[in-house]
Write an enzyme that holds these catalytic residues in place. Structure first.
Site, mmCIF file in Angstrom:
data_model
loop_
_atom_site.group_PDB
_atom_site.id
_atom_site.type_symbol
_atom_site.label_atom_id
_atom_site.label_comp_id
_atom_site.label_asym_id
_atom_site.label_seq_id
_atom_site.Cartn_x
_atom_site.Cartn_y
_atom_site.Cartn_z
ATOM 1 N N LYS A 110 0.795 -1.070 -0.082
ATOM 2 C CA LYS A 110 -0.024 -0.041 0.055
ATOM 3 C C LYS A 110 0.890 1.339 -0.055
ATOM 4 O O LYS A 110 2.049 1.351 0.765
ATOM 5 C CB LYS A 110 -0.952 -0.109 1.045
ATOM 6 N N SER A 130 -9.683 1.791 2.855
ATOM 7 C CA SER A 130 -8.976 2.309 1.842
ATOM 8 C C SER A 130 -7.865 1.500 1.149
ATOM 9 O O SER A 130 -7.089 2.048 0.241
ATOM 10 C CB SER A 130 -8.183 3.538 2.841
ATOM 11 N N SER A 172 -9.823 -0.566 6.963
ATOM 12 C CA SER A 172 -9.239 -0.463 5.679
ATOM 13 C C SER A 172 -8.424 -1.649 5.276
ATOM 14 O O SER A 172 -8.101 -1.753 4.135
ATOM 15 C CB SER A 172 -8.352 0.747 5.639
HETATM 16 N N1 GLN Z 1 -13.200 4.224 6.407
HETATM 17 C C1 GLN Z 1 -12.424 4.579 7.558
HETATM 18 C C2 GLN Z 1 -12.061 6.022 7.219
HETATM 19 O O1 GLN Z 1 -12.331 6.565 6.400
HETATM 20 C C3 GLN Z 1 -11.425 3.609 7.878
HETATM 21 C C4 GLN Z 1 -10.204 3.723 7.063
HETATM 22 C C5 GLN Z 1 -8.996 3.067 7.617
HETATM 23 O O2 GLN Z 1 -9.129 2.224 8.093
HETATM 24 N N2 GLN Z 1 -7.864 3.609 7.093
HETATM 25 O O3 GLN Z 1 -11.610 6.561 8.388
#
Ligand code: GLN
Length: 460
Positions: free
Chosen positions: A57, A132, A156
């Site tokens: 990532k 994400s 995410s």
């Molecule tokens: N969807 C959640 C957020 O936008 C989790 C994202 C994540 O785990 N980085 O914060």
């Protein structure tokens, strides 16, 4: 198969499909080929990840490769050293194939909020891959890499794994080093693996986990090896009514599939224990206050001076800051910085941030109470299947609500694993979330493996 043949197969998939999927922000074809050739010629093949391709990532540093965290703010930045997790993968014989797309700084649940381009779900190109870590999930689902690293702040790793039919593990807070990882919300962020099977996830996890002196939040507990099992005799599986039969907005096919998963565990000897996580409905509010508050602090470093793109010809110092940040940060990131700054501001801190911290403690206590009567928890990873691109972007709150089941374990710092448990009538994948007690990754991996093989016997 040689490492070279495996790398060439992945590069061929990238060439064939990544134009439409957009899983990668950067592909290191030359570096991957060179490393595979070296491994084929020089290594004895005994390293735990010998020759296996891993996509990383793009909020995790790989020396010499561009790192953007999905943000135009960091375009052109090339880190000088590897994140600790990358050092460990290389020491274990892995081949790094490239950097994967993400929602800007990890803020999102669909990878549509990347500062560069949205990633599409390779199983259905009209739909999102989740987020994400959507690029990481899409890369594996399209056979562009064997496994991938993601980061998980509030879901995410788990949610994109569920949306792409993969296994994904968010380890216990502190279990995996974050040295060299771009911070989003530091009391929540964790690094973890995604792969097609729970066994492959466990193989990467074993390499990643363990203490790192470069990360002050890194845990010192020893890492437990996984004891694989075929039956679950005596295992107590907690089923929270707030995550299943009383859950708000849960898709009926997903609900049915999770019941089928529970039946499969019971058929292998597990005992189902009805439990309650009464503060579940406050999870989203608490998470989006804590996460935005921490993000507003972490992202203040991108001021165009110390870090990040600088706006040209500012008239004053203040103009330099505001123009640089307004020009290079996306709308959702700006929204969260504003929300978080407000939640921390004098006069409002008690009403918002401190209150969210108290709710967070209540949520953690719900789980502690549950552990008196069960060993693991099982429920859905996401309340809905992968949505259509664009369907959710106009309404940020609607997208926040999709994290309803993943934010609780994050706020409580617990390990959680998404396991594929089949598909719905439209052939869209469904994931089940297994939650464990602190540092009990080995337990949820063993149970997750039994669960995955109950639905896909070939997944060993
Ligand atoms: N969807 C959640 C957020 O936008 C989790 C994202 C994540 O785990 N980085 O914060």
């Amino acid at each position: 198969m040689t490492a070279t043949a495996h790398v060439e197969a992945c590069l061929a998939q990238i060439a064939a499909r990544d134009g439409e999927v957009a899983a990668f922000l950067h592909v290191d074809a030359a570096g991957a080929r060179q490393r595979a050739a070296w491994l084929d010629a020089r290594a004895d093949g005994s390293a735990p990840l010998h020759g296996l391709t891993i996509a990383v990532k793009d909020n995790i540093a790989v020396a010499g490769q561009p790192l953007t965290a999905g943000s135009r703010m960091l375009a052109g930045y090339v880190p000088a050293r590897d994140a600790t997790v990358v050092t460990r993968l290389l020491a274990a014989g892995a081949v790094l194939i490239g950097k994967t797309n993400l929602d800007e700084f990890g803020m999102g649940s669909s990878t549509e909020l990347s500062g560069f381009a949205p990633t599409r779900n390779p199983l259905d190109l009209a739909r999102v891959p989740g987020g994400s870590s959507g690029g990481s999930a899409a890369a594996i689902a399209a056979d562009m890499a064997w496994a991938a690293l993601g980061t998980d702040t509030g879901g995410s790793i788990r949610q994109p794994a569920a949306f792409c039919g993969l296994a994904g593990l968010k380890p216990t807070y502190g279990r995996v080093s974050r040295s060299g990882v771009v911070a989003y919300a530091s009391s929540l962020d964790q690094v973890g693996p995604l792969a097609k099977t729970v066994r492959d996830v466990a193989r990467v996890y074993a390499v990643l986990a363990g203490h790192d002196a470069l990360d002050a939040t890194s845990a010192v507990q020893p890492v437990q090896p996984v004891q694989w099992r075929d039956d679950l005799a005596g295992l107590r599986v907690g089923v929270a009514r707030e995550h299943l039969d009383d859950a708000v907005g849960l898709d009926s096919q997903i609900q049915a599939r999770i019941h089928a998963a529970l039946d499969a565990l019971r058929a292998r000897g597990a005992v189902l224990v009805p439990i309650s996580l009464p503060h579940t409905r406050h999870g989203i509010a608490a998470y989006y206050l804590v996460a935005t508050a921490e993000a507003s602090a972490n992202l203040s470093r991108y001021d165009g001076l110390r870090y990040g793109a600088r706006a040209p010809n500012p008239a004053t110092l203040d103009a330099l800051y505001t123009h640089s940040r307004a020009a290079s940060l996306g709308r959702e990131v700006q929204r969260r910085i504003l929300l978080g700054t407000f939640a921390l501001s004098a006069g409002f801190q008690d009403a918002f941030y401190q209150k969210a911290c108290r709710v967070r403690r209540k949520i953690a206590e719900d789980f502690q109470t549950a552990w008196r009567s069960c060993d693991v928890l099982l429920g859905p990873t996401s309340p809905v299947p992968p949505w259509l691109l664009g369907q959710m972007t106009a309404d940020p709150l609607a997208m926040y609500l999709m994290d309803a089941f993943t934010v609780g374990p994050s706020l409580a710092g617990l390990p959680a694993l998404s396991v594929p448990v089949g598909v719905d009538a439209q052939q869209l994948p469904i994931g089940a979330q297994l939650v464990g007690q602190p540092f009990q990754e080995a337990m949820i991996l063993a149970v997750g493996d039994v669960l995955q093989r109950a639905f896909a016997p070939e997944a060993t």
